[in-house]
Design a protein around this motif. Sequence first.
Motif, short mmCIF file in Angstrom:
data_model
loop_
_atom_site.label_atom_id
_atom_site.label_comp_id
_atom_site.label_asym_id
_atom_site.label_seq_id
_atom_site.Cartn_x
_atom_site.Cartn_y
_atom_site.Cartn_z
N PRO A 1 0.84 -1.20 0.00
CA PRO A 1 0.00 0.00 0.00
C PRO A 1 0.88 1.25 0.00
CG PRO A 1 -0.71 -1.55 1.69
CD PRO A 1 0.59 -2.06 1.16
N GLN B 1 0.83 5.78 -0.68
CA GLN B 1 0.04 6.99 -0.81
C GLN B 1 0.94 8.07 -1.38
OE1 GLN B 1 -2.39 8.07 2.52
NE2 GLN B 1 -2.74 10.14 1.77
N LYS C 1 -2.67 12.80 -1.77
CA LYS C 1 -3.96 12.26 -1.30
C LYS C 1 -4.36 11.00 -2.08
CE LYS C 1 -5.73 16.72 0.19
NZ LYS C 1 -6.79 17.71 0.05
N TRP C 2 -3.55 10.64 -3.06
CA TRP C 2 -3.89 9.52 -3.96
C TRP C 2 -3.31 8.21 -3.42
CZ3 TRP C 2 -0.71 7.31 -8.24
CH2 TRP C 2 -1.46 6.46 -9.06
N LYS C 3 -4.16 7.18 -3.40
CA LYS C 3 -3.75 5.85 -2.95
C LYS C 3 -4.04 4.85 -4.07
CE LYS C 3 -4.80 6.60 1.93
NZ LYS C 3 -5.58 6.13 3.08
N THR D 1 0.70 -0.33 -7.98
CA THR D 1 1.52 0.33 -6.97
C THR D 1 2.95 0.53 -7.45
OG1 THR D 1 2.05 -1.76 -5.90
CG2 THR D 1 0.13 -0.56 -5.05
#
Length: 194
Positions: free
Chosen positions: A127, A129, A132-134, A159
């Motif tokens: 995961p 980030q 603000k984008w994931k 990712t």
Amino acid sequence: EDEVEDPRFGYVLDTVSSRIETMLANPPADLVVHITIEPELQLAATDALVKRMDEEGEAAKATQAAGVIMRTDGRVAALIGGLDYTESAFNRAVQAKRQPGSSFKPFVYATALQNGVDLYDVRVDEPIQIGKWKPVNYIPDQFLGPVTISEAFANSLNTVAAQLAQETGEEAVIALAKNFGIRSEMKPLPSIAL
């Protein structure tokens, strides 16, 4: 059945007409245009798409689909702009603006390779980030951990593509895509990777 009157050719004929208008301000009345559409393939592809959507049921009927079949020499053999030309002449194959999704990732990886990243370099699929984008992978909450660049590309890992775009810079990715002839507006945002 006259193929010219067949609505399964409507999207093709509209596209050809539009291109002629773009190329010639006042086309002569006796203009003859040769196109590469293969009538049998056009009919078969359109019918297959409609049949498949019918098989999917009512939920699928509310959606639309489009497609282009090209030969290896670049000829367009069939062009399907939607399920039913008589219901909607909007040609989704040539007029709709859609995100390219994973088909844009090769530009990200190619930019990384040009900037010294090796296929055997390792990045971590986890995961992340960026602002603000994931970004998430196709299967959310499933991550492979350490992977080579080659494995990340083969598995289309969002990712890792996002990480590479950050490493090389969005502007570099956009520049490479433009060098390959992409003319759409591209903004230097982290999501350019996807």
